[in-house]
Write a protein that holds these residues in place. Structure first.
Motif, PDB file in Angstrom:
ATOM      1  N   ARG A 151       0.998   5.613   0.251  1.00  0.00           N
ATOM      2  CA  ARG A 151       0.606   7.107   0.174  1.00  0.00           C
ATOM      3  C   ARG A 151       2.112   7.751   1.413  1.00  0.00           C
ATOM      4  O   ARG A 151       2.272   6.859   2.220  1.00  0.00           O
ATOM      5  CB  ARG A 151      -0.441   6.674   1.127  1.00  0.00           C
TER       6      ARG A 151
ATOM      7  N   ILE B 200      -6.630   4.641  -6.938  1.00  0.00           N
ATOM      8  CA  ILE B 200      -7.372   5.523  -5.508  1.00  0.00           C
ATOM      9  C   ILE B 200      -7.803   6.365  -7.137  1.00  0.00           C
ATOM     10  O   ILE B 200      -7.560   7.014  -8.032  1.00  0.00           O
ATOM     11  CB  ILE B 200      -6.784   6.240  -4.886  1.00  0.00           C
TER      12      ILE B 200
ATOM     13  N   LEU C 200      -5.763   6.187   6.226  1.00  0.00           N
ATOM     14  CA  LEU C 200      -5.467   5.066   5.950  1.00  0.00           C
ATOM     15  C   LEU C 200      -5.858   3.896   7.675  1.00  0.00           C
ATOM     16  O   LEU C 200      -6.207   2.543   7.031  1.00  0.00           O
ATOM     17  CB  LEU C 200      -4.177   4.118   5.774  1.00  0.00           C
TER      18      LEU C 200
ATOM     19  N   MET D 108      -2.116   4.208  -3.511  1.00  0.00           N
ATOM     20  CA  MET D 108      -3.846   4.983  -2.315  1.00  0.00           C
ATOM     21  C   MET D 108      -3.127   6.702  -2.648  1.00  0.00           C
ATOM     22  O   MET D 108      -3.754   7.266  -1.959  1.00  0.00           O
ATOM     23  CB  MET D 108      -3.305   4.701  -1.283  1.00  0.00           C
ATOM     24  N   HIS D 109      -1.926   7.010  -3.440  1.00  0.00           N
ATOM     25  CA  HIS D 109      -2.077   8.897  -3.358  1.00  0.00           C
ATOM     26  C   HIS D 109      -2.430   9.022  -5.111  1.00  0.00           C
ATOM     27  O   HIS D 109      -2.934  10.434  -5.120  1.00  0.00           O
ATOM     28  CB  HIS D 109       0.003   8.398  -3.168  1.00  0.00           C
TER      29      HIS D 109
ATOM     30  N   ILE E  79       0.963  -1.077  -0.069  1.00  0.00           N
ATOM     31  CA  ILE E  79      -0.288  -0.203  -0.144  1.00  0.00           C
ATOM     32  C   ILE E  79       0.933   1.049   0.420  1.00  0.00           C
ATOM     33  O   ILE E  79       1.771   1.779   0.950  1.00  0.00           O
ATOM     34  CB  ILE E  79      -0.983  -0.138   1.055  1.00  0.00           C
TER      35      ILE E  79
ATOM     36  N   ASN F 284     -12.718   5.388  -0.696  1.00  0.00           N
ATOM     37  CA  ASN F 284     -11.900   6.016  -1.862  1.00  0.00           C
ATOM     38  C   ASN F 284     -10.894   4.896  -1.692  1.00  0.00           C
ATOM     39  O   ASN F 284     -10.562   3.944  -2.803  1.00  0.00           O
ATOM     40  CB  ASN F 284     -11.250   7.170  -2.278  1.00  0.00           C
ATOM     41  N   TYR F 285     -10.015   4.704  -0.308  1.00  0.00           N
ATOM     42  CA  TYR F 285      -9.469   3.462   0.127  1.00  0.00           C
ATOM     43  C   TYR F 285      -9.512   2.256  -0.143  1.00  0.00           C
ATOM     44  O   TYR F 285      -9.484   1.064  -1.218  1.00  0.00           O
ATOM     45  CB  TYR F 285      -8.754   3.618   1.221  1.00  0.00           C
TER      46      TYR F 285
END
Length: 354
Positions: free
Chosen positions: A10, A113, A20, A90-91, A8, A140-141
């Motif tokens: 971010r 995302i 998160l 996630m960014h 993951i 969204n995550y």
């Protein structure tokens, strides 16, 4: 079958990474066979240490050895050696896009995302503004994970047990135990952008009123910069029961423990709203140029504890980083200390959660 291991990504501000936590917790607990590794800046490590047995953390040294294209290539080689089976970006910024492009070329399963930028542009538009609730960052995550084959049900409560983190880590005896007759109130009066910062003289009126109404209360100030600490020192000199959290807690881990014992946090739309949220503390949040409809309300926080004005220009910015086109920051100047104190009193009047 190949062992499943998800990465993951971010890299951004502390508050975004804090958001998160409920999603990573859900993923790790609902898929206990899955290894989960979070790649982020080192300062965010305390958010994930101990979150679940199958959650690990890797530092992204983006201002050091992982800076620039050579640094990202170095980071990619390190990541590739971990044999991940899925990548969750996630960014969705240049750095994470480059890394996920490398993973895609090497035929990894990758998802990123959707920030719903079009809806947010309509939210902050000066003309034809559309005040429509956008999907939250948590949604969204979670959507990224679902597209990778890991749908989750978000049910996170806190980083700590119901009683909060252990205060025994604090050497000062007055902070190593919270008396039953005490109320602990947190105040985080600053944010990264002017559009999210309420005037400090108004916040001082809140501090003064709460000290007068609650003689047994302790008020803790949260914030990290030198100018912030100077302001806290000034307030602490004026109000004896006020304490700068930085003088009590050393580092984010200890701040989270201290925060977990608050009865209420007063915060701007900033990282401290999200840190308090993930330790199950109600937040009275103050909103100026930004708006909860952008999807950045703290985890499990209620709209009833938001303080905001209904102005036709609001919101003018999703992140609070745009200059006020009116030139008067009416969205913040119009919020009175009484409005904030009333919200705090409403929270304090509720039965304690634990």
């Amino acid at each position: 079958m190949k062992n499943q291991h998800i990465l993951i990504l971010r890299f951004s501000a502390l508050g975004d990474v804090a958001m998160l936590v409920p999603v990573v917790h859900a993923l790790a607990t609902q898929y206990p066979h899955l290894r989960v590794t979070v790649l982020s800046r080192a300062m965010t490590r305390p958010l994930f240490d101990g979150l679940a047995p199958n959650v690990g953390f890797m530092d992204a040294e983006l201002d050091g050895k992982h800076d620039g294209l050579p640094g990202l290539n170095r980071l990619y080689r390190r990541l590739k050696a971990k044999h991940f089976t899925a990548i969750a970006d996630m960014h969705d910024v240049l750095r994470s896009k480059y890394l996920r492009m490398r993973f895609s070329f090497d035929r990894y399963k990758v998802a990123h995302i959707d920030k719903h930028r079009a809806g947010k542009r309509r939210l902050e538009a000066r003309n034809d503004k559309r005040l429509v609730q956008q999907p939250t960052a948590f949604d969204n995550y979670a959507d990224v994970l679902a597209r990778l084959g890991y749908p989750v049900h978000l049910e996170f409560r806190s980083l700590f047990p119901p009683a909060g983190g252990s205060l025994r880590i604090f050497t000062q005896r007055e902070f190593s135990e919270k008396k039953t007759f005490q109320q602990w109130i947190g105040i985080a009066p600053f944010a990264a952008h002017a559009g999210k910062v309420w005037p400090v003289e108004k916040m001082e009126q809140v501090v003064s009123t709460l000290c007068a109404r609650h003689p047994n209360a302790r008020i803790f100030f949260f914030g990290g910069g030198k100018s912030e600490q100077d302001q806290f020192d000034l307030w602490c000199s004026r109000y004896p029961r006020c304490v700068s959290a930085g003088a009590v807690a050393k580092g984010l881990s200890q701040e989270l423990v201290l925060m977990s014992h608050l009865d209420v946090m007063v915060s701007m739309d900033s990282a401290n709203q999200h840190l308090a949220s993930i330790v199950d503390v109600p937040v009275v949040s103050i909103w100026g140029a930004t708006h909860p409809y952008a999807g950045f309300m703290g985890w499990r926080q209620r709209s009833e504890t938001c303080v905001q004005l209904n102005l036709p220009c609001r919101p003018c910015s999703v992140f609070g980083n745009k200059p006020c086109y009116r030139g008067d920051l009416a969205c913040l100047q119009g919020i009175t200390p009484e409005m904030v104190v009333d919200k705090v009193e409403q929270v304090l009047s509720q039965p304690p959660k634990r």
